[in-house]
Design a protein around this motif. Structure first.
Motif, PDB file in Angstrom:
ATOM      1  N   ALA A  46       0.824  -1.212  -0.080  1.00  0.00           N
ATOM      2  CA  ALA A  46       0.032  -0.029  -0.077  1.00  0.00           C
ATOM      3  C   ALA A  46       0.996   1.388  -0.119  1.00  0.00           C
ATOM      4  O   ALA A  46       0.578   2.237  -0.590  1.00  0.00           O
ATOM      5  N   SER A  47       1.929   1.061   0.846  1.00  0.00           N
ATOM      6  CA  SER A  47       2.737   2.409   0.808  1.00  0.00           C
ATOM      7  C   SER A  47       3.549   2.691  -0.714  1.00  0.00           C
ATOM      8  O   SER A  47       3.792   3.594  -1.006  1.00  0.00           O
ATOM      9  N   GLU A  49       2.281   2.067  -3.452  1.00  0.00           N
ATOM     10  CA  GLU A  49       1.178   2.460  -4.416  1.00  0.00           C
ATOM     11  C   GLU A  49       0.940   3.912  -3.826  1.00  0.00           C
ATOM     12  O   GLU A  49       0.725   4.756  -4.858  1.00  0.00           O
ATOM     13  N   ARG A  50       1.067   4.317  -2.510  1.00  0.00           N
ATOM     14  CA  ARG A  50       0.845   5.542  -2.373  1.00  0.00           C
ATOM     15  C   ARG A  50       1.970   6.357  -2.685  1.00  0.00           C
ATOM     16  O   ARG A  50       1.869   7.609  -3.397  1.00  0.00           O
ATOM     17  N   LEU A  51       3.180   6.117  -2.676  1.00  0.00           N
ATOM     18  CA  LEU A  51       4.445   6.757  -3.167  1.00  0.00           C
ATOM     19  C   LEU A  51       4.357   7.109  -4.718  1.00  0.00           C
ATOM     20  O   LEU A  51       4.766   8.189  -5.268  1.00  0.00           O
ATOM     21  N   ARG A  53       1.736   7.249  -6.410  1.00  0.00           N
ATOM     22  CA  ARG A  53       0.587   8.231  -6.570  1.00  0.00           C
ATOM     23  C   ARG A  53       0.829   9.389  -6.345  1.00  0.00           C
ATOM     24  O   ARG A  53       0.489  10.549  -6.828  1.00  0.00           O
ATOM     25  N   PHE A  54       1.895   9.853  -5.300  1.00  0.00           N
ATOM     26  CA  PHE A  54       2.010  11.180  -4.582  1.00  0.00           C
ATOM     27  C   PHE A  54       2.382  12.120  -5.589  1.00  0.00           C
ATOM     28  O   PHE A  54       1.984  13.372  -5.704  1.00  0.00           O
ATOM     29  N   GLU A  57      -0.230  13.144  -8.106  1.00  0.00           N
ATOM     30  CA  GLU A  57      -1.474  13.536  -7.567  1.00  0.00           C
ATOM     31  C   GLU A  57      -1.325  14.602  -6.734  1.00  0.00           C
ATOM     32  O   GLU A  57      -1.490  15.741  -6.887  1.00  0.00           O
ATOM     33  N   GLN A 293       5.112   9.596   4.131  1.00  0.00           N
ATOM     34  CA  GLN A 293       3.940   9.114   3.204  1.00  0.00           C
ATOM     35  C   GLN A 293       3.736   7.609   3.404  1.00  0.00           C
ATOM     36  O   GLN A 293       2.900   6.956   4.052  1.00  0.00           O
ATOM     37  N   ARG A 296       2.311   6.174   7.068  1.00  0.00           N
ATOM     38  CA  ARG A 296       1.051   6.315   7.224  1.00  0.00           C
ATOM     39  C   ARG A 296       0.138   5.068   6.998  1.00  0.00           C
ATOM     40  O   ARG A 296      -0.690   4.790   8.017  1.00  0.00           O
ATOM     41  N   ASP A 297       0.765   4.305   6.340  1.00  0.00           N
ATOM     42  CA  ASP A 297       0.041   2.989   5.922  1.00  0.00           C
ATOM     43  C   ASP A 297       0.633   1.803   7.022  1.00  0.00           C
ATOM     44  O   ASP A 297      -0.535   1.070   7.507  1.00  0.00           O
TER      45      ASP A 297
END
Length: 408
Positions: A46-47, A49-51, A53-54, A57, A293, A296-297
């Motif tokens: 999940a992290s 993927e978050r990175l 997107r960051f 987005e 970032q 957070r996950d």
């Protein structure tokens, strides 16, 4: 000797076994056993993927608007999540800040200044090197004295040792929750009580415990705690550290690195510095938004699973490691440097042998990754949510194989 079947049975009944699949690299065939989660945790999928997107987005699309929409308060909101999930602390007492070193410097300085007329900082000889180096520098800078507790590298500071050295001259006691070499788990509430009875402040380094050992910082009346986020909180290499300051202590501490974001009105940009109230006042410069970032996950996952369940898995892993090593022939010459009592150890186990430095280097080439700590310790860092019992068994089989080759 502990068999592979024993490890398989432990994994079969492990209620947290499914979480391992959430981590990047958990199915990497080139990594036989990752046994260094107490130095750098695996990233969550999940992290990753978050990175990814960051940049397009949050950064690329929202641009400077991100500060108004989320980023300005992110050090406080993520801090509150860590407080709830892992520290046993109410909101408004934790903030994500600089590196561990910088936060330690700021809070050590603030703590000794909050005890004017007191001249001593108490620290132990086997505390993490950064902690020791910092107090040496601050003592010289402020004309203070260091009081050293001679701690055993196979255990840690006891209540009797601390009580023997604190007194009316003690300004600050700086100790680690889990000893970085041995994995010894300190009695935080008792040592904090002894510190307070002497009128001093207690600062705890929780780098090697946060996310693997349950804490109740509010209940224990800890004054200050500082921890990193790249070990059991899986924030990634160099992710920023956090600081906890008990609500009652916040008004009497003033940190020395005065920067724009710690100002009472950050965007006024006016003359003179007025510190912000509460935890924002412990910030200095622009916070690392990118660096916050990934953690957070993991903090969300720790909150989902619960620290008690994580601790149970940790004790199972460390207990298995000790059982495996106990089954080795005495002729291999390996000794245990970690307490056998699960109530007195964190989530890493240290074993010792005169040749572990070179053996560790060979193991890395085999895809077995522990770490080495001088003078002769191999640390097995067992991150409860990403490490399986089978992985640990395979890793220690490789250690035994290297030892047997050495003895042949």
């Amino acid at each position: 000797m502990v068999s592979l079947e024993s490890a398989e049975r432990l994994d079969a009944v492990d209620p947290l076994r499914s979480f391992r699949a959430r981590f990047v690299g958990s199915d990497d065939p080139d990594v036989v056993a990752y046994l260094d989660g107490n130095s750098l945790g695996r990233p969550l999928r999940a992290s990753a993927e978050r990175l990814a997107r960051f940049a397009p987005e949050a950064w690329g699309s929202r641009l400077i608007r991100g500060w108004d929409e989320e980023w300005f308060d992110l050090p406080l909101t993520v801090g509150d999540r860590i407080a709830r999930a892992a520290l046993g602390a109410a909101s408004g007492q934790v903030v994500i800040g600089d590196s561990t070193t910088v936060l330690l410097y700021k809070l050590i300085r603030a703590a000794v200044d909050a005890r004017p007329g007191r001249t001593d900082i108490v620290v132990d000889t086997d505390n993490f090197p950064t902690d020791r180096y910092l107090v040496e520098g601050i003592a010289a800078e402020r004309g203070l004295s260091l009081v050293w507790i001679e701690s055993d590298i196979h255990s840690g500071v006891t209540a009797e040792q601390l009580a023997a050295v604190v007194g009316p001259n003690t300004a600050l006691v700086l100790l680690s929750n889990v000893a970085y070499r041995s994995g010894y788990l300190a009695d935080v509430p008792e040592l904090t009580r002894i510190t307070h009875d002497a009128g001093a402040l207690a600062l705890w380094d929780v780098c090697h415990s946060v996310g693997s050992v349950p804490m109740q910082l509010d209940e224990w009346q800890v004054d200050i705690a500082i921890g990193c986020t790249y070990k059991y909180l899986n924030g990634g290499p160099g992710s920023p550290a956090f600081v906890y300051v008990r609500r009652e202590v916040q008004p009497v501490l003033r940190q020395p690195i005065q920067g724009w974001i710690g100002h009472a009105d950050s965007f006024a940009m006016g003359p003179g510095f007025t510190p912000a109230e509460g935890m924002r006042g412990f910030l200095s410069g622009t916070p690392s938004i990118v660096g916050m970032q990934a953690m957070r996950d993991m903090v969300e996952l720790v909150d989902e699973v619960g620290m008690d369940a994580i601790r149970t898995k940790s004790e199972s892993l460390t207990g298995l490691a000790i059982d495996i090593v106990d089954g080795w022939s005495a002729e291999l010459g390996v000794t245990l440097a970690t307490p056998r009592d699960p109530q007195r150890r964190g989530s890493h186990v240290t074993i010792e042998h005169p040749h572990f430095r070179e053996i560790t280097a060979r193991l890395w080439k085999r895809g077995v990754i522990p770490d080495f700590r001088a003078p002769q310790g191999m640390r097995l860092g067992l991150s409860p949510l990403s490490t399986s019992h089978i992985e640990l068994w395979r890793g220690l089989e490789a250690v035994r194989d290297e030892l047997e080759r050495l003895a042949a």
